[in-house]
Design a protein around this motif. Structure first.
Motif, PDB file in Angstrom:
ATOM      1  N   GLY A 216       0.790  -1.223   0.000  1.00 22.07           N
ATOM      2  CA  GLY A 216       0.000   0.000   0.000  1.00 22.07           C
ATOM      3  C   GLY A 216       0.819   1.268   0.000  1.00 22.07           C
ATOM      4  N   MET A 217       2.092   1.182   0.390  1.00 21.79           N
ATOM      5  CA  MET A 217       2.928   2.366   0.467  1.00 21.79           C
ATOM      6  C   MET A 217       3.994   2.403  -0.627  1.00 21.79           C
ATOM      7  SD  MET A 217       3.272   3.140   4.534  1.00 21.79           S
ATOM      8  CE  MET A 217       3.791   4.815   4.168  1.00 21.79           C
ATOM      9  N   GLU A 218       3.866   1.510  -1.606  1.00 20.49           N
ATOM     10  CA  GLU A 218       4.784   1.555  -2.749  1.00 20.49           C
ATOM     11  C   GLU A 218       4.593   2.849  -3.529  1.00 20.49           C
ATOM     12  OE1 GLU A 218       5.425  -3.011  -4.284  1.00 20.49           O
ATOM     13  OE2 GLU A 218       3.588  -1.968  -4.855  1.00 20.49           O
ATOM     14  N   GLU A 219       5.674   3.321  -4.132  1.00 19.38           N
ATOM     15  CA  GLU A 219       5.570   4.507  -4.979  1.00 19.38           C
ATOM     16  C   GLU A 219       5.005   4.156  -6.347  1.00 19.38           C
ATOM     17  OE1 GLU A 219       9.253   6.554  -5.220  1.00 19.38           O
ATOM     18  OE2 GLU A 219       9.469   6.804  -3.049  1.00 19.38           O
ATOM     19  N   ILE A 220       5.081   2.883  -6.705  1.00 22.44           N
ATOM     20  CA  ILE A 220       4.561   2.420  -7.997  1.00 22.44           C
ATOM     21  C   ILE A 220       3.524   1.337  -7.739  1.00 22.44           C
ATOM     22  CG2 ILE A 220       6.657   3.011  -9.271  1.00 22.44           C
ATOM     23  CD1 ILE A 220       7.494   0.069  -9.067  1.00 22.44           C
ATOM     24  N   ASN A 221       3.061   0.691  -8.810  1.00 27.70           N
ATOM     25  CA  ASN A 221       2.132  -0.427  -8.724  1.00 27.70           C
ATOM     26  C   ASN A 221       0.896  -0.056  -7.904  1.00 27.70           C
ATOM     27  OD1 ASN A 221       3.963  -1.952 -10.260  1.00 27.70           O
ATOM     28  ND2 ASN A 221       5.083  -2.566  -8.428  1.00 27.70           N
ATOM     29  N   LYS A 222       0.451  -0.940  -7.019  1.00 28.78           N
ATOM     30  CA  LYS A 222      -0.795  -0.740  -6.276  1.00 28.78           C
ATOM     31  C   LYS A 222      -0.751   0.513  -5.406  1.00 28.78           C
ATOM     32  CE  LYS A 222      -4.851  -1.939  -4.552  1.00 28.78           C
ATOM     33  NZ  LYS A 222      -6.099  -1.905  -5.346  1.00 28.78           N
ATOM     34  N   GLY A 223       0.319   0.679  -4.659  1.00 32.37           N
ATOM     35  CA  GLY A 223       0.424   1.843  -3.784  1.00 32.37           C
ATOM     36  C   GLY A 223       0.433   3.145  -4.554  1.00 32.37           C
ATOM     37  N   GLY A 224       1.166   3.177  -5.641  1.00 27.88           N
ATOM     38  CA  GLY A 224       1.217   4.384  -6.448  1.00 27.88           C
ATOM     39  C   GLY A 224      -0.131   4.722  -7.064  1.00 27.88           C
ATOM     40  N   GLU A 225      -0.867   3.704  -7.491  1.00 24.72           N
ATOM     41  CA  GLU A 225      -2.188   3.920  -8.068  1.00 24.72           C
ATOM     42  C   GLU A 225      -3.169   4.437  -7.005  1.00 24.72           C
ATOM     43  OE1 GLU A 225      -5.098   3.717 -11.223  1.00 24.72           O
ATOM     44  OE2 GLU A 225      -2.924   3.955 -11.069  1.00 24.72           O
ATOM     45  N   MET A 226      -3.096   3.881  -5.811  1.00 26.52           N
ATOM     46  CA  MET A 226      -3.948   4.358  -4.718  1.00 26.52           C
ATOM     47  C   MET A 226      -3.664   5.821  -4.408  1.00 26.52           C
ATOM     48  SD  MET A 226      -3.807   1.080  -2.134  1.00 26.52           S
ATOM     49  CE  MET A 226      -4.095   2.117  -0.710  1.00 26.52           C
ATOM     50  N   ARG A 227      -2.394   6.177  -4.384  1.00 29.40           N
ATOM     51  CA  ARG A 227      -2.034   7.569  -4.074  1.00 29.40           C
ATOM     52  C   ARG A 227      -2.509   8.508  -5.178  1.00 29.40           C
ATOM     53  NH1 ARG A 227       2.684   6.671  -2.634  1.00 29.40           N
ATOM     54  NH2 ARG A 227       2.177   6.597  -0.420  1.00 29.40           N
ATOM     55  N   ARG A 228      -2.378   8.066  -6.429  1.00 30.13           N
ATOM     56  CA  ARG A 228      -2.835   8.894  -7.548  1.00 30.13           C
ATOM     57  C   ARG A 228      -4.341   9.142  -7.448  1.00 30.13           C
ATOM     58  NH1 ARG A 228      -5.321   8.335 -12.232  1.00 30.13           N
ATOM     59  NH2 ARG A 228      -5.484   6.067 -12.058  1.00 30.13           N
ATOM     60  N   LYS A 229      -5.095   8.080  -7.166  1.00 30.86           N
ATOM     61  CA  LYS A 229      -6.547   8.228  -7.075  1.00 30.86           C
ATOM     62  C   LYS A 229      -6.952   9.027  -5.836  1.00 30.86           C
ATOM     63  CE  LYS A 229      -7.827   4.207  -9.826  1.00 30.86           C
ATOM     64  NZ  LYS A 229      -8.571   2.928  -9.879  1.00 30.86           N
ATOM     65  N   ALA A 230      -6.195   8.884  -4.742  1.00 33.28           N
ATOM     66  CA  ALA A 230      -6.487   9.683  -3.547  1.00 33.28           C
ATOM     67  C   ALA A 230      -6.262  11.165  -3.828  1.00 33.28           C
ATOM     68  CB  ALA A 230      -5.619   9.218  -2.380  1.00 33.28           C
TER      69      ALA A 230
END
Length: 269
Positions: A216-230
């Motif tokens: 969840g805290m990755e800068e890329i992949n799943k975490g990065g996508e979550m941060r972008r959408k947030a």
């Protein structure tokens, strides 16, 4: 009136409540919380000064903020698994420690009774995270550049406060509507990953907690996508309550409609 916006369960929720109220109008007027532009910076006491001094030393979007709010509690065994999971994730964290189920208070004096053996000492030596036992200025923590994700119970106030600051969520819903909130945030909004759900002995292990935190805290992949959408959701929330010359956000317009409806209804009485 619903404390949400279109694109965050707003339309679906409005239609549901309208049906339940036999077609009566429902207005979406959120978010009813502050954002980073209105947070008052006031670090006068020693505890909060220490929190923000520590946060200032961390890399941007690197810190996991953990808080279940005072009305929510997990089992002592789950506290232990969470502690070990945080440690194994190797991510810096701020954990607002609440009393586990079966304890009347949450103080440093009792920490040995629910934390894994040696956890507090190891954390102190590594300076990986902060354990806080009292109130914290949540909005200020969420607005800090070092805060990267928020592990919480998916209560709606906490959800909105997190998304108003563009911070993705690691969900651990405990009861009631929190279960639905977490699922909607993960499946529809794409701003959440669920790490566990409910209060049940043995339903979560530290290895899984560490894995979800890392992902969840990755800068890329799943975490990065979550941060972008947030971050996209943050813009939506800001736009909804924005009012300037020639422009009114959707929530401002909805509030106007509500007031006009109420005024017209009153004038006919």
């Amino acid at each position: 009136m619903l404390n949400t916006v279109d694109g965050l369960g707003g339309v679906i929720g409005a239609k549901y409540f309208s049906r339940k109220m036999e077609g009566k109008p429902v207005w979406v007027i959120g978010p009813a919380c502050n954002n980073s532009n209105t947070v008052k910076k006031d670090h006068k006491n020693m505890q909060t000064e220490g929190i923000f001094s520590w946060l200032d030393l961390q890399a941007p979007c690197s810190v996991l903020y953990v808080c279940f709010r005072s009305q929510n509690a997990i089992l002592p065994s789950q506290v232990r698994e969470l502690a070990l999971g945080l440690e194994a994730s190797e991510k810096p964290f701020i954990w607002v420690v609440r009393r586990p189920i079966g304890f009347s208070t949450a103080t440093e004096d009792l920490q040995a009774e629910w934390f894994p053996e040696g956890f507090v000492e190891r954390n102190r030596k590594k300076n990986q995270g902060l354990l806080v036992y009292k109130w914290v200025p949540q909005l200020e923590i969420l607005s800090h550049k070092s805060t990267g994700s928020f592990l919480n119970h998916c209560g709606w106030n906490s959800v909105l406060e997190s998304l108003c600051h563009g911070v993705p969520i690691i969900g651990w819903p405990l009861t009631g509507e929190q279960m639905f909130n977490s699922k909607m945030l993960e499946d529809e909004a794409g701003v959440c990953m669920e790490v566990a759900r409910g209060i049940m002995e043995g339903n979560v292990k530290c290895e899984h907690i560490a894995e979800v935190i890392k992902m969840g805290m990755e800068e890329i992949n799943k975490g990065g996508e979550m941060r972008r959408k947030a971050c996209e959701m943050k813009v939506k929330l800001e736009e909804a309550i924005k009012e300037s010359e020639g422009f009114k956000g959707s929530s401002i317009r909805a509030m106007d409609e509500f007031l006009n409806t109420a005024s017209n209804k009153y004038s006919t009485l």
